[in-house]
Design a protein around this motif. Structure first.
Motif, PDB file in Angstrom:
ATOM      1  N   HIS A  80       1.997   9.696  -7.087  1.00  0.00           N
ATOM      2  CA  HIS A  80       1.010   9.676  -6.068  1.00  0.00           C
ATOM      3  C   HIS A  80      -0.239   9.054  -7.327  1.00  0.00           C
ATOM      4  O   HIS A  80      -0.535   7.965  -7.016  1.00  0.00           O
ATOM      5  CB  HIS A  80       1.705   8.833  -5.338  1.00  0.00           C
ATOM      6  N   ASN A 136       0.785  -1.424  -0.268  1.00  0.00           N
ATOM      7  CA  ASN A 136      -0.270  -0.457   0.177  1.00  0.00           C
ATOM      8  C   ASN A 136       0.889   0.784  -0.203  1.00  0.00           C
ATOM      9  O   ASN A 136       1.782   1.408   0.630  1.00  0.00           O
ATOM     10  CB  ASN A 136      -0.863  -0.169   0.920  1.00  0.00           C
ATOM     11  N   CYS A 137       0.143   2.030  -0.652  1.00  0.00           N
ATOM     12  CA  CYS A 137       0.828   3.830  -0.826  1.00  0.00           C
ATOM     13  C   CYS A 137       0.844   3.940   1.147  1.00  0.00           C
ATOM     14  O   CYS A 137      -0.611   4.471   1.123  1.00  0.00           O
ATOM     15  CB  CYS A 137       0.081   4.519  -2.071  1.00  0.00           C
ATOM     16  N   ILE A 138       2.117   4.252   1.710  1.00  0.00           N
ATOM     17  CA  ILE A 138       2.041   4.702   2.566  1.00  0.00           C
ATOM     18  C   ILE A 138       2.020   6.435   2.203  1.00  0.00           C
ATOM     19  O   ILE A 138       2.364   7.359   3.331  1.00  0.00           O
ATOM     20  CB  ILE A 138       2.683   4.092   3.593  1.00  0.00           C
ATOM     21  N   ARG A 139       1.494   7.006   1.543  1.00  0.00           N
ATOM     22  CA  ARG A 139       1.811   8.992   1.451  1.00  0.00           C
ATOM     23  C   ARG A 139       2.769   9.021   1.793  1.00  0.00           C
ATOM     24  O   ARG A 139       2.656  10.284   3.176  1.00  0.00           O
ATOM     25  CB  ARG A 139       0.603   9.287   1.985  1.00  0.00           C
ATOM     26  N   CYS A 140       3.745   8.960   1.954  1.00  0.00           N
ATOM     27  CA  CYS A 140       5.156   9.418   2.321  1.00  0.00           C
ATOM     28  C   CYS A 140       5.931  10.419   1.723  1.00  0.00           C
ATOM     29  O   CYS A 140       7.006  10.820   2.667  1.00  0.00           O
ATOM     30  CB  CYS A 140       6.417   8.203   2.001  1.00  0.00           C
ATOM     31  N   GLY A 141       5.422  10.845   0.292  1.00  0.00           N
ATOM     32  CA  GLY A 141       5.704  11.727  -0.498  1.00  0.00           C
ATOM     33  C   GLY A 141       7.212  11.732  -0.617  1.00  0.00           C
ATOM     34  O   GLY A 141       7.574  12.861  -1.733  1.00  0.00           O
ATOM     35  N   GLU A 142       7.650  10.630  -0.914  1.00  0.00           N
ATOM     36  CA  GLU A 142       9.028  10.322  -1.542  1.00  0.00           C
ATOM     37  C   GLU A 142       9.003  10.752  -2.775  1.00  0.00           C
ATOM     38  O   GLU A 142       9.645  11.064  -3.771  1.00  0.00           O
ATOM     39  CB  GLU A 142       9.538   9.174  -1.543  1.00  0.00           C
TER      40      GLU A 142
END
Lengths: 442, 337
Positions: A385, A367-373
Motif C-alpha cells: 500500500h 479507498n485504502c482502508i489500511r487493513c494491512g492485508e
C-alpha cells in the motif's frame, strides 16, 4: 508438517481442470512466428535470410552475448520473412516467420527417443550442449540455463533444487510432465548433479499433486542424494527465493542470487529439456502448454511448437468459448492478458488461460482502508500500500528506499486487497522509474 | 478476432479473492449484534432510540457533507458510517438527549472522518472522536447512567446510578477501601452477562467477546490488538492489586467493567486507525493498555480506554514508520555448508 516459506503468500482457488489430461499433440501449424527475444537478456542474432530453407532444429538465431540464447527452427520449411510482430509483452518484436513444408515428413513424424541412462559427455560438454540447444528456464522467467549453471569460482553449490511446485492456479503443464516423463526428469537431475559435481538434490512439489509426489518418491527411493519434498500449497512458492527458503531455510540476500546461498533452482520442464539436449542433442523447439478455462469444453495439456500462433492453439483445443473476456499468456496470477490471439507461443509460455465474463472483472477501486492485508501477504516483507502511494505521488527515491525493486510481482497484494486497489500496477510502474533513476545515477 | 465482443487487457493478477471492504464492514456490524441485543434487553426502547439516532444522523451527515459541502462521491453505502453510528451509540448512556447524539454524530463524521479526507484517511477513530467530544462538552449528561434493572419490565425507569468504575473511583477518593465498596460492586457474573451500569455497548462482556471471536474467525481482525490490550491491562492492574488489594481492584473486575472489551475488540482494531503490521499492532495495543490503566487508577476519569485509543491513534503513523515488516533477504541467517 509440510514445508513452506514462512512469511506471506495466498491460496487462490486452484482450478486445475487439466491435471488428469494426458499431454496431447496438436497438428503442426502452417506458419510459425519465432521471436528472437524469448529469454531474459540480449536477443539472439538472426542467422537466416528470407526465402532460405531451414530444417527442424536448425539454428536460426544465434546467441551473441553471455546472457542470451540460441533459437532453433521448430519446423522444417522456408523462412518467408523477417518481420516485426506483437508478442505477449504487447510490443512489436523482431521475429522469424517460417512456412511449414507440408511435404517434409520430418515435420509430422514424432521422434520418440529411448530413455538414455548413461552420461557420456564431460561436465564441460554438458554445459556446452545446454547452451547450444537454447535451453532457458521454462518456469516462466526464461533465464538462459547455461548462465545459471555457470557457477563463479568463489561460490560453492551444495544442493540442486528442482522446481515442481507449479503454484499458479489453472496450470498443470509441469504436473503432467512430471507424471509422463519422470524417468527423463530423473536423468536430467543426475546429469546436472554430475555436471555441477554435487551430491544433493531436492525435488519440491506442492501437496496438491500427490500422484507426482508418490511417483517421484518411488523412483528416487534407491537414488542416493535425491530427495522429494512435499510442500504446503501456497502461492508464490514457485518463486525461486520462496522455494529455497521453504526447502533449505536459506534466505537469498537482497540483490543476491540463489548461488549466494549455495543452490541453483531449475524448473522440471527445464530439467526435461536439459535431458533431451544432453542425451539426444535435441534443441528446445517445443514445450508443454496448459490450454484451459472454465468455459472450455475440453481443457487439456499440449506439446506445442515454439512460434505457433495462440489462435491456432485455441482452435486446435476446441475453439474460443462464448463469453471469453480475457486471454492469458500464463497463469491468472502472473500471466499477461493478450490484446489478440496472433501472438505466438514462446519458450516462456506455460499456459493459455481463457477467463470468462464474471471472473474478468476487476471490481471498482475503493479507498485504502489500511487493513494491512497486502502487508501480511507480501512474501518479500514489503508494504504494497505504501509502495503504491509513493509511486502514485512520484516519490520514487523513497520507493527505492522502501525496497520497491525487490518486489517479485507475484500479485498477492492485488489479489487480496478488499478495496480492489491496483497495487501491483502502480508498483510495476514505480519499479520501472526507480530502476531508471538508479541506473542514471550510477 | 472479430468474433470476440470485448477483450479486457489489464495487468496481472487476473483473479481476486472474494474479500471486499464492504463485506468487512458488514462483518463488523454482524459482530456488534449480540452486544446490541443485550443492551436492548437491559435498557429496552432507549437502547433502540439511541442507536437509531446515532446511525441515522451519522449516515445523514455523511451524505449531506459529501453531497453539498465537499461535492464528492457519496459513500454512505460502504458501511463505514453505519459502524461509526453503532459504535458511537455503544459509547453513550441510554438516556442521553437525542440532540446531543446528533451533535456527537456531526463531530464524529464531520470532524473525525471527513475533515481528514474520508474513509481511509482519518487518523482518529471517528466514533471515539464523537464520544470524547460529548464527554468533555456534556460531562454530566455523559456520566449519568440509567441503572440496569433486575426486573426487565421496568426498563424505561429513569433511575440513574454509577458504573462499576465510577463506584470505585468515587469510593476510593473518599477514603474507602475495596473490601468496603465490594457490596456496591456488581459480581463478576453480572459483569460478564451485562447486568450493570454503563454505556449501551459495554453491558455484557460475554456478548462482546462473542462478536470479537466472530471477527477473528472471519479474519476481519487478528488477535494481536485485543489480546495485547487486555493482557497489558491485566498485568498492570494485577501488579497494583497484588501490592495493595485494599485500594486497587482486581484485574478481572478491570477487564470486565467499563469499555475494556468493547474498546479492545471493536475500537482499537479499527483497520484505518491501527498499525498495519502485527509488530506495530502489539506496540499500539500495549500503549492503549498502559494508558487506560494509568487513567483508571490515577486520572480524574473513572474510565480511560477512549482516551487511550485516541492517544495511540496519533502514534500510528510513527509506529508504521518504525515497525516495518522484515524485508526478505535483509538479514542472512542461513549458513552455507
Amino acid at each position: 508438517m509440510l514445508k513452506t516459506f514462512p512469511k506471506g503468500g495466498v491460496h487462490p482457488p486452484e482450478n486445475k481442470l487439466t491435471s488428469s489430461e494426458q499431454i496431447k499433440r496438436l497438428p503442426v501449424p502452417k506458419m510459425v512466428y519465432v521471436p528472437i527475444a524469448q529469454h531474459i537478456g540480449i536477443p539472439a542474432e538472426i542467422v537466416v535470410e528470407a526465402k532460405e530453407k531451414v530444417g527442424i532444429g536448425q539454428v536460426i538465431a544465434k546467441s551473441g552475448a553471455f546472457v542470451s540464447s540460441n533459437i532453433h527452427s521448430p519446423v522444417a520449411g522456408m523462412v518467408t520473412k523477417l518481420d516485426m510482430i506483437v508478442d505477449s509483452s504487447g510490443y512489436k518484436k523482431q521475429c522469424i516467420v517460417i512456412r511449414t513444408d507440408a511435404k517434409n515428413e520430418s515435420n509430422f513424424q514424432e521422434v520418440e527417443y529411448p530413455l538414455e541412462k548413461e552420461i557420456e559427455l564431460s561436465p564441460k560438454e554438458i554445459m556446452q550442449r545446454i547452451s547450444d540447444c537454447g535451453i532457458v528456464g521454462l518456469g516462466g522467467a526464461t533465464f538462459p540455463s547455461h548462465v545459471k549453471l555457470n557457477v563463479q569460482d568463489d561460490k560453492k553449490i551444495d544442493c540442486l533444487i528442482i522446481n515442481g511446485v507449479e503454484c499458479e492456479p489453472y496450470l498443470t503443464a509441469d504436473h503432467r510432465l512430471m507424471l509422463e516423463k519422470s524417468q527423463e526428469i530423473l536423468m536430467g537431475i543426475k546429469i546436472l548433479m554430475y555436471a555441477l559435481n554435487i551430491d544433493r538434490a531436492i525435488v519440491g512439489i506442492e501437496n496438491n499433486k500427490k500422484d507426482a509426489i508418490a511417483l517421484f518418491k518411488k523412483s528416487t527411493a534407491s537414488e542416493k542424494g535425491i530427495d522429494v519434498a512435499a510442500l504446503q500449497v501456497k502461492y508464490p512458492q514457485g518463486s525461486e527465493k520462496q522455494l529455497i527458503r521453504a526447502l533449505l531455510k536459506r534466505e537469498v540476500p537482497k540483490n543476491g542470487l540463489p548461488m549466494d546461498v549455495g543452490t541453483i533452482v531449475h524448473n522440471v520442464g527445464t530439467i526435461f529439456a536439459i535431458y533431451e539436449a544432453v542425451q539426444h542433442n535435441r534443441p528446445l523447439m517445443e514445450r508443454v502448454v496448459t490450454v484451459t478455462g472454465k468455459k472450455m469444453e475440453s481443457p487439456s495439456n499440449y506439446w506445442i511448437k515454439i512460434g505457433t500462433p495462440i489462435k491456432d492453439v485455441i482452435a486446435g483445443a476446441g475453439g474460443l468459448p462464448e463469453g471469453t473476456r480475457k486471454i492469458l499468456n500464463g497463469g491468472p496470477m502472473m500471466g499477461k492478458a493478450l490484446k489478440n490471439t496472433d501472438v505466438p507461443i514462446t519458450k516462456g509460455t506455460s499456459g493459455i488461460v481463457l477467463i470468462a465474463d464474471e471472473e474478468a472483472d476487476r471490481g471498482e477501486t475503493k479507498n485504502c482502508i489500511r487493513c494491512g492485508e497486502c502487508v501480511s501477504v507480501c512474501p518479500m516483507g514489503l508494504e504494497p500500500h505504501l509502495l503504491m502511494n509513493l509511486s502514485e505521488k512520484g516519490m520514487f527515491e523513497m520507493a527505492g528506499q522502501e525496497d520497491i525493486l525487490t518486489c517479485i510481482e507475484c500479485g498477492s497484494c492485488s489479489y487480496v486487497c478488499p478495496s480492489h486497489r491496483p497495487l501491483l500496477d502502480y508498483i510495476r510502474f514505480g519499479k520501472d522509474v526507480t530502476k531508471k533513476l538508479e541506473t542514471s545515477k550510477n | 478476432m472479430d468474433s470476440i465482443p470485448k477483450i479486457i487487457v489489464s495487468a496481472s493478477p487476473h483473479v481476486h479473492s472474494d474479500k471486499t471492504s464492504k463485506k468487512i464492514m458488514y462483518d463488523v456490524v454482524i459482530a456488534l449484534v449480540p452486544a446490541f441485543l443485550v443492551s436492548l434487553y437491559v435498557f429496552g426502547l432507549n437502547a433502540l432510540i439511541v442507536t437509531a439516532a446515532a446511525i441515522v444522523s451519522c449516515l445523514l451527515f455523511e451524505y449531506l457533507i459529501q453531497k453539498h459541502l465537499l461535492k464528492t462521491n457519496v459513500t454512505i453505502s460502504d458501511g463505514s458510517a453505519l459502524i461509526t453510528g453503532i459504535l458511537l451509540a455503544f459509547n453513550l448512556p441510554a438516556n442521553l438527549p437525542i440532540w446531543m447524539i446528533v451533535a456527537g454524530s456531526l463531530i464524529a463524521i464531520g470532524v473525525g472522518k471527513l475533515s481528514f479526507g474520508g474513509l481511509g484517511f482519518n487518523i482518529f477513530n471517528p466514533a471515539l472522536v464523537g464520544r470524547v467530544f460529548l464527554l468533555v462538552s456534556f460531562p454530566v449528561a455523559m456520566t449519568s447512567w440509567p441503572t440496569a434493572m433486575e426486573n426487565t419490565t421496568t426498563l424505561t425507569d429513569a433511575v440513574t446510578g454509577a458504573t462499576t468504575l465510577g463506584i470505585l473511583k468515587d469510593g476510593l477518593q473518599f477514603g474507602g477501601t475495596i473490601p468496603e465498596l465490594s457490596a456496591q460492586l456488581p459480581s463478576n457474573t453480572d459483569l460478564l452477562l451485562g447486568i450493570t451500569g454503563g454505556s449501551l455497548g459495554e453491558m455484557s462482556a460475554l456478548a462482546l467477546l462473542l462478536g470479537g471471536v466472530y471477527l477473528i474467525a472471519r479474519k476481519v481482525i487478528t488477535w494481536h490488538i485485543p489480546v495485547a490490550v487486555l493482557a497489558t491491562m491485566a498485568l498492570m492492574t494485577a501488579i497494583f492489586w497484588l501490592a495493595d488489594p485494599e485500594h486497587y481492584a482486581n484485574p478481572v473486575l478491570h477487564l470486565l467493567s467499563g469499555g475494556a472489551i468493547l474498546g479492545a475488540f471493536f475500537m482499537a482494531t479499527d483497520l484505518v486507525t491501527s498499525p498495519v503490521t502485527k509488530k506495530g499492532m502489539v506496540i499500539f495495543a500495549i500503549g492503549i493498555g498502559v494508558i487506560t490503566v494509568v487513567i483508571r487508577l490515577f486520572g480524574s476519569y473513572p474510565e480511560g480506554i477512549s482516551f487511550a485509543i485516541l492517544i495511540m491513534n496519533a502514534f500510528v503513523p510513527l509506529i508504521n514508520k518504525y515497525f516495518k515488516p522484515r524485508r526478505f533477504g535483509s538479514k542472512i541467517k542461513a549458513k552455507i555448508v
